[in-house]
Write a protein that holds these residues in place. Structure first.
Motif, PDB file in Angstrom:
ATOM      1  N   SER A 149     109.149  38.137 -21.534  1.00  0.00           N
ATOM      2  CA  SER A 149     110.386  38.229 -22.306  1.00  0.00           C
ATOM      3  C   SER A 149     111.492  38.955 -21.543  1.00  0.00           C
ATOM      4  O   SER A 149     112.637  38.957 -21.976  1.00  0.00           O
ATOM      5  N   VAL A 150     111.155  39.570 -20.410  1.00  0.00           N
ATOM      6  CA  VAL A 150     112.123  40.364 -19.649  1.00  0.00           C
ATOM      7  C   VAL A 150     112.628  39.550 -18.458  1.00  0.00           C
ATOM      8  O   VAL A 150     111.844  39.020 -17.671  1.00  0.00           O
ATOM      9  N   TRP A 151     113.965  39.487 -18.351  1.00  0.00           N
ATOM     10  CA  TRP A 151     114.614  38.771 -17.253  1.00  0.00           C
ATOM     11  C   TRP A 151     115.499  39.748 -16.488  1.00  0.00           C
ATOM     12  O   TRP A 151     116.257  40.514 -17.084  1.00  0.00           O
ATOM     13  N   LEU A 152     115.409  39.725 -15.154  1.00  0.00           N
ATOM     14  CA  LEU A 152     116.199  40.614 -14.305  1.00  0.00           C
ATOM     15  C   LEU A 152     117.511  39.942 -13.916  1.00  0.00           C
ATOM     16  O   LEU A 152     117.553  38.751 -13.623  1.00  0.00           O
ATOM     17  N   VAL A 153     118.584  40.732 -13.909  1.00  0.00           N
ATOM     18  CA  VAL A 153     119.923  40.226 -13.571  1.00  0.00           C
ATOM     19  C   VAL A 153     120.265  40.645 -12.144  1.00  0.00           C
ATOM     20  O   VAL A 153     120.248  41.831 -11.815  1.00  0.00           O
ATOM     21  N   ASN A 154     120.589  39.650 -11.311  1.00  0.00           N
ATOM     22  CA  ASN A 154     120.953  39.910  -9.910  1.00  0.00           C
ATOM     23  C   ASN A 154     119.970  40.900  -9.268  1.00  0.00           C
ATOM     24  O   ASN A 154     120.364  41.888  -8.649  1.00  0.00           O
ATOM     25  N   ALA A 155     118.704  40.602  -9.418  1.00  0.00           N
ATOM     26  CA  ALA A 155     117.668  41.524  -8.934  1.00  0.00           C
ATOM     27  C   ALA A 155     117.636  41.566  -7.413  1.00  0.00           C
ATOM     28  O   ALA A 155     117.846  40.559  -6.746  1.00  0.00           O
ATOM     29  N   SER A 156     117.378  42.739  -6.901  1.00  0.00           N
ATOM     30  CA  SER A 156     117.169  42.873  -5.458  1.00  0.00           C
ATOM     31  C   SER A 156     115.772  42.378  -5.123  1.00  0.00           C
ATOM     32  O   SER A 156     114.919  42.214  -6.007  1.00  0.00           O
ATOM     33  N   LEU A 157     115.517  42.148  -3.828  1.00  0.00           N
ATOM     34  CA  LEU A 157     114.178  41.721  -3.428  1.00  0.00           C
ATOM     35  C   LEU A 157     113.137  42.785  -3.748  1.00  0.00           C
ATOM     36  O   LEU A 157     111.993  42.473  -4.080  1.00  0.00           O
ATOM     37  N   ASP A 158     113.542  44.054  -3.660  1.00  0.00           N
ATOM     38  CA  ASP A 158     112.600  45.124  -4.007  1.00  0.00           C
ATOM     39  C   ASP A 158     112.219  45.044  -5.478  1.00  0.00           C
ATOM     40  O   ASP A 158     111.047  45.229  -5.845  1.00  0.00           O
ATOM     41  N   ASP A 159     113.216  44.766  -6.350  1.00  0.00           N
ATOM     42  CA  ASP A 159     112.922  44.607  -7.772  1.00  0.00           C
ATOM     43  C   ASP A 159     111.953  43.444  -7.992  1.00  0.00           C
ATOM     44  O   ASP A 159     110.969  43.561  -8.731  1.00  0.00           O
ATOM     45  N   LEU A 160     112.245  42.316  -7.354  1.00  0.00           N
ATOM     46  CA  LEU A 160     111.402  41.139  -7.532  1.00  0.00           C
ATOM     47  C   LEU A 160     109.991  41.384  -7.014  1.00  0.00           C
ATOM     48  O   LEU A 160     109.012  40.947  -7.607  1.00  0.00           O
ATOM     49  N   ARG A 161     109.910  42.080  -5.896  1.00  0.00           N
ATOM     50  CA  ARG A 161     108.582  42.357  -5.335  1.00  0.00           C
ATOM     51  C   ARG A 161     107.791  43.329  -6.207  1.00  0.00           C
ATOM     52  O   ARG A 161     106.566  43.275  -6.252  1.00  0.00           O
ATOM     53  N   ASN A 162     108.496  44.216  -6.903  1.00  0.00           N
ATOM     54  CA  ASN A 162     107.804  45.134  -7.816  1.00  0.00           C
ATOM     55  C   ASN A 162     107.174  44.389  -8.983  1.00  0.00           C
ATOM     56  O   ASN A 162     106.223  44.872  -9.596  1.00  0.00           O
ATOM     57  N   PHE A 163     107.747  43.213  -9.319  1.00  0.00           N
ATOM     58  CA  PHE A 163     107.200  42.408 -10.407  1.00  0.00           C
ATOM     59  C   PHE A 163     106.444  41.195  -9.868  1.00  0.00           C
ATOM     60  O   PHE A 163     106.261  40.215 -10.566  1.00  0.00           O
ATOM     61  N   SER A 164     106.009  41.252  -8.613  1.00  0.00           N
ATOM     62  CA  SER A 164     105.424  40.092  -7.951  1.00  0.00           C
ATOM     63  C   SER A 164     103.990  39.852  -8.407  1.00  0.00           C
ATOM     64  O   SER A 164     103.310  40.765  -8.871  1.00  0.00           O
ATOM     65  N   PRO A 165     103.502  38.595  -8.239  1.00  0.00           N
ATOM     66  CA  PRO A 165     102.106  38.301  -8.576  1.00  0.00           C
ATOM     67  C   PRO A 165     101.125  39.158  -7.788  1.00  0.00           C
ATOM     68  O   PRO A 165     100.141  39.630  -8.323  1.00  0.00           O
ATOM     69  N   GLN A 166     101.425  39.373  -6.488  1.00  0.00           N
ATOM     70  CA  GLN A 166     100.489  40.142  -5.675  1.00  0.00           C
ATOM     71  C   GLN A 166     100.376  41.575  -6.170  1.00  0.00           C
ATOM     72  O   GLN A 166      99.298  42.141  -6.221  1.00  0.00           O
ATOM     73  N   LYS A 167     101.518  42.172  -6.532  1.00  0.00           N
ATOM     74  CA  LYS A 167     101.480  43.555  -7.001  1.00  0.00           C
ATOM     75  C   LYS A 167     100.735  43.644  -8.328  1.00  0.00           C
ATOM     76  O   LYS A 167      99.968  44.566  -8.563  1.00  0.00           O
ATOM     77  N   LEU A 168     100.970  42.652  -9.198  1.00  0.00           N
ATOM     78  CA  LEU A 168     100.271  42.657 -10.484  1.00  0.00           C
ATOM     79  C   LEU A 168      98.763  42.531 -10.289  1.00  0.00           C
ATOM     80  O   LEU A 168      97.981  43.209 -10.943  1.00  0.00           O
ATOM     81  N   ILE A 169      98.394  41.644  -9.363  1.00  0.00           N
ATOM     82  CA  ILE A 169      96.959  41.468  -9.101  1.00  0.00           C
ATOM     83  C   ILE A 169      96.355  42.758  -8.579  1.00  0.00           C
ATOM     84  O   ILE A 169      95.286  43.186  -8.985  1.00  0.00           O
ATOM     85  N   LYS A 170      97.078  43.397  -7.649  1.00  0.00           N
ATOM     86  CA  LYS A 170      96.568  44.642  -7.057  1.00  0.00           C
ATOM     87  C   LYS A 170      96.425  45.715  -8.140  1.00  0.00           C
ATOM     88  O   LYS A 170      95.421  46.404  -8.217  1.00  0.00           O
ATOM     89  N   ASP A 171      97.475  45.855  -8.984  1.00  0.00           N
ATOM     90  CA  ASP A 171      97.419  46.865 -10.039  1.00  0.00           C
ATOM     91  C   ASP A 171      96.292  46.568 -11.019  1.00  0.00           C
ATOM     92  O   ASP A 171      95.577  47.462 -11.456  1.00  0.00           O
ATOM     93  N   ARG A 172      96.150  45.276 -11.350  1.00  0.00           N
ATOM     94  CA  ARG A 172      95.111  44.913 -12.306  1.00  0.00           C
ATOM     95  C   ARG A 172      93.725  45.131 -11.715  1.00  0.00           C
ATOM     96  O   ARG A 172      92.804  45.580 -12.381  1.00  0.00           O
ATOM     97  N   ASP A 173      93.602  44.816 -10.427  1.00  0.00           N
ATOM     98  CA  ASP A 173      92.310  44.997  -9.772  1.00  0.00           C
ATOM     99  C   ASP A 173      91.898  46.457  -9.740  1.00  0.00           C
ATOM    100  O   ASP A 173      90.735  46.793  -9.911  1.00  0.00           O
TER     101      ASP A 173
END
Length: 753
Positions: free
Chosen positions: A182-206
């Motif tokens: 439900s959350v959409w980022l406006v003019n997100a920086s690459l750092d913002d996008l990478r913080n919400f990335s699939p790889q980071k989510l997988i790592k955090d979940r793991d």
């Protein structure tokens, strides 16, 4: 200042208390001041009670027919500005939450705005969309119901917030997060996008659950598809090994052994020269190449399935295993380095690109940040690509303003028309007969290559005055306006082909020492296709040739240096393949020549070539990143080659038949990881060389311990072999982002052309 109304939605409420009687109705609008960039559009909420009946009616009319009331927009917006409950620039938003309405009507859909200022966050109310009494939403629902489609274009059930989101996406870059859909980022920086990335989510979940099995979006994987590709991959491996095994069996046949032992015998030579015997051998070689390609193709489809279905952990493990970066005796990667290489999901959109520039059209980000976007996300469409390429090819300066770029366009057009094109259009015959013959030979070569250039591409396909299918008076192939490949006697009518010819002849005047060399038309074709402007394409090509001229030098020293570099790189990074190619008499990597010469133009589809080139042009890691892309192709094909091919002709045929068979995104990811690994390895070598020098001079490091004790996971370069070319000047140059420029020597009368 005048404003234009872009969006209007009525019956958007604020709920100040739990009591419905306290609800306040209003209009949610988006407007833009004339002359301001789209990202500076203003989002505002106007309470109905603060408006006159005339003003309210105007907004109701605007909601249903925006075009009808646009002429009155400036006056009505200025008169209601004081009535705003809140307003802020879209560029001032950090994120927006779109909370879906209840399917059974128990609660309304709502939006929550989070600004980039914490203070403003405390003052922005939650807005609720009362869709049941909103005229535009009801009208849209009726239209969807007539088509038996209750869904919006995004696939979700339609509600008023969808209209708001679609309008905002036209003005700024809006990216959905994977943390919360439900959350959409406006003019997100690459750092913002990478913080919400699939790889980071997988790592955090793991780290919390120890499992990678869940789908990021909560969907259940098609286990049959996944299992099928896993089985097919194993079959491909087995087939490749079987092909190698069958080759060994054939060579053990007594007749084959006799032929090999007596290869110098004139009778055996005569037998082997028999056309039927050669045909059998050719069939056998073709079968081996086919088996190698089939095995690779199946494995590639398996990888595509895993990536496309977000099985990022499987793909991640596959890459680390195949690239040799997971072993005990190799350098290690940080999670950030792996994640960055795997994240190629955020394409550069028009909205995102516009957000990089201020009101004067000057870049607000660093050039490296922009290049990061381009290298890791690519460019969304051809229209945007035209503008970005003008920067990548060095025609526009990164620190220029919009006005300066307009003035530069005019200056460059005049310089092209008057400085170069007019020079040959009005040219008179040269007094020197040999010089005149040389000129006509150059023009003939250009004509010949232009006429056969990219005939499968729409704008080059038909030789008609408008470049479209129709009847041509000069085309050899009749009323289709097509081309006769076997003839070079027809006259150019296609305006795009004529533009290519004009540019190449003009470049011949610009760089008369180099002249025209076959392959230059291959380099110009994508540039013109994207830019679609003869003069500006010329200047893009001129700048491009600054770096590519070394590929076309008469003594071939430039391309030879690249081949030597690639050979040493392969020896260092892919030692098993390098050793096998040496046994196949292919250690010179001759089969890579064409790919490097024109930057893989003939191996990939046209659109993919554009994507590959813009990654190279960023010089994000190295100005010679094309060599790591070539290295990735070698790495990707290493196993099929080692298992199936053992002759120079087989290897050459294998690589010559690669057009349209490779996944450029997978290769670019591999190339990035190979570069990072290479840079780490070179760093280790440099440190060890420094430590050795200190030891030989009786010196110790400041910490009092040796480099091996401090290296941790980064083991000695000696682990890779004793004779690796880590001190090579060619390999060291790969770490530089400065473009390597080699110019042709002045042309002499006896120069070989």
């Amino acid at each position: 200042m005048e404003s234009e109304l872009i969006f209007c939605k009525s019956k958007v409420f604020v709920h100040p208390t739990k009591s419905a009687i306290d609800n306040v109705a209003g209009f949610l609008i988006i407007s833009k001041e004339t002359g301001k960039p789209k990202q500076d559009s203003t989002l505002a909420w106007l309470p109905e009670r603060a408006l006159t009946s005339e003003q309210s009616q105007w907004f109701y009319d605007a909601e249903l027919d925006l075009e009808k009331v646009k002429r009155k927009a400036p006056s009505i917006l200025s008169s209601t500005r004081s009535s705003c409950q809140f307003s802020l620039k879209l560029s001032g938003l950090y994120s927006i939450e779109f909370r879906l309405p209840s399917p059974n009507g128990w609660w309304y859909g709502s939006v929550v705005f989070h600004s980039r200022s914490f203070y403003e966050d405390n003052t922005l109310p939650v807005l609720f969309f009362h869709d049941d009494i909103c005229a535009s939403t009801e009208l849209k629902r009726k239209e969807l119901n007539k088509s038996f489609d209750p869904f919006a274009s995004s696939g979700e059930v339609y509600w008023g917030g969808v209209d708001l989101r679609n309008n905002i996406r036209e003005l700024v870059d809006l990216q959905r997060t994977l943390v919360d859909s439900s959350v959409w980022l406006v003019n997100a920086s690459l750092d913002d996008l990478r913080n919400f990335s699939p790889q980071k989510l997988i790592k955090d979940r793991d780290s919390s659950k120890g499992s990678y099995s869940d789908d990021l979006n909560g969907a259940v994987w098609n286990t049959w598809e996944s299992a099928k590709w896993g089985v097919m991959s194993r079959i491909a491996d087995a087939t490749s090994k079987t092909g190698s095994y069958m080759g060994q069996l054939i060579r053990r046949h007594p007749l084959v052994k006799i032929a090999e032992r007596n290869s110098d015998n004139p009778y055996v030579k005569k037998l082997l020269a028999n056309p039927r015997v050669q045909e059998v051998q050719d069939d056998f070689d073709s079968a081996r190449v086919y088996l190698a390609k089939w095995g690779l193709g199946v494995k590639q489809e398996a990888e595509n399935y895993q990536r496309n279905h977000k099985e990022t952990d499987i793909y991640r493990k596959l890459l680390t295993s195949e690239l040799g970066i997971d072993g005990e005796n190799d350098v290690k990667f940080t999670d950030e380095e792996l994640n960055r290489a795997l994240e190629r999901n955020y394409s550069l959109t028009r909205q995102k690109w516009d957000s990089f520039f201020d009101v004067q059209g000057r870049l607000m980000l660093t050039v490296q940040e922009v290049k990061d976007h381009i290298f890791h996300g690519g460019i969304k469409d051809m229209g945007l690509r035209r503008e970005v390429w003008m920067f990548l090819f060095g025609v526009y300066f990164w620190d220029s303003s919009a006005d300066e770029r307009l003035q530069l366009d005019q200056t460059l057009r005049e310089a092209y028309e008057k400085g170069y094109k007019e020079r040959w259009v009005t040219r008179e015959a040269h007094a020197d007969v040999k010089e005149e013959e040389y000129w006509h030979d150059q023009v003939f070569r250009i004509d010949k290559d232009v006429k056969r250039n990219d005939r499968h591409i729409d704008i080059y396909q038909y030789n008609t005055s408008d470049g479209k299918k129709g009847t041509s008076t000069t085309a050899e192939s009749g009323d289709s306006g097509g081309f006769d490949e076997g003839s070079n006697n027809w006259v150019l009518e296609n305006p795009h082909l004529i533009a290519l010819r004009n540019i190449l002849v003009s470049y011949n005047c610009h760089n008369s020492d180099l002249g025209y060399v076959q392959g230059m038309c291959d380099l110009l074709s994508p540039i013109y296709y994207v830019v679609r402007d003869e003069a500006l394409s010329f200047w893009c090509f001129v700048n491009f040739m600054e770096r590519m001229e070394r590929n076309f030098l008469r003594d071939q020293s430039g391309i030879r240096d690249q081949m030597v570099t690639l050979s040493e790189l392969c020896q260092l990074m892919l030692p098993k393949l390098s050793e096998h190619l040496n046994k196949c008499d292919s250690s010179n990597l001759f089969f890579c020549f064409r790919m490097l010469l024109v930057w893989f133009k003939r191996e990939f589809e046209f659109q993919d070539v554009c994507s590959i080139w813009e990654c190279f042009l960023t010089d994000f890691y190295s100005s010679q990143f094309q060599l790591f892309f070539m290295l990735a192709i070698l790495q990707k094909n290493a196993d099929p080659i080692i298992q199936n091919l053992d002759q120079f002709d087989q290897v050459l045929k294998y690589f010559n038949d690669m057009h349209g068979t490779m996944d450029w995104e997978d290769l670019m990811t591999r190339a990035e990881l190979l570069f990072v690994r290479f840079a780490k390895l070179m760093n280790i070598t440099s440190r060890e060389a420094s430590e050795t020098l200190k030891s030989s001079q009786g010196m110790t490091s400041s910490s009092g311990v040796g480099i091996h004790e401090n290296a941790g996971d980064e083991n000695s370069a000696e682990d890779y072999g004793e004779n690796l070319p880590t001190n090579s000047k060619y390999l060291k140059l790969l770490l530089s982002k400065n473009v390597v420029i080699q110019k042709e020597a002045p042309r002499q009368e006896d120069s070989v052309k």
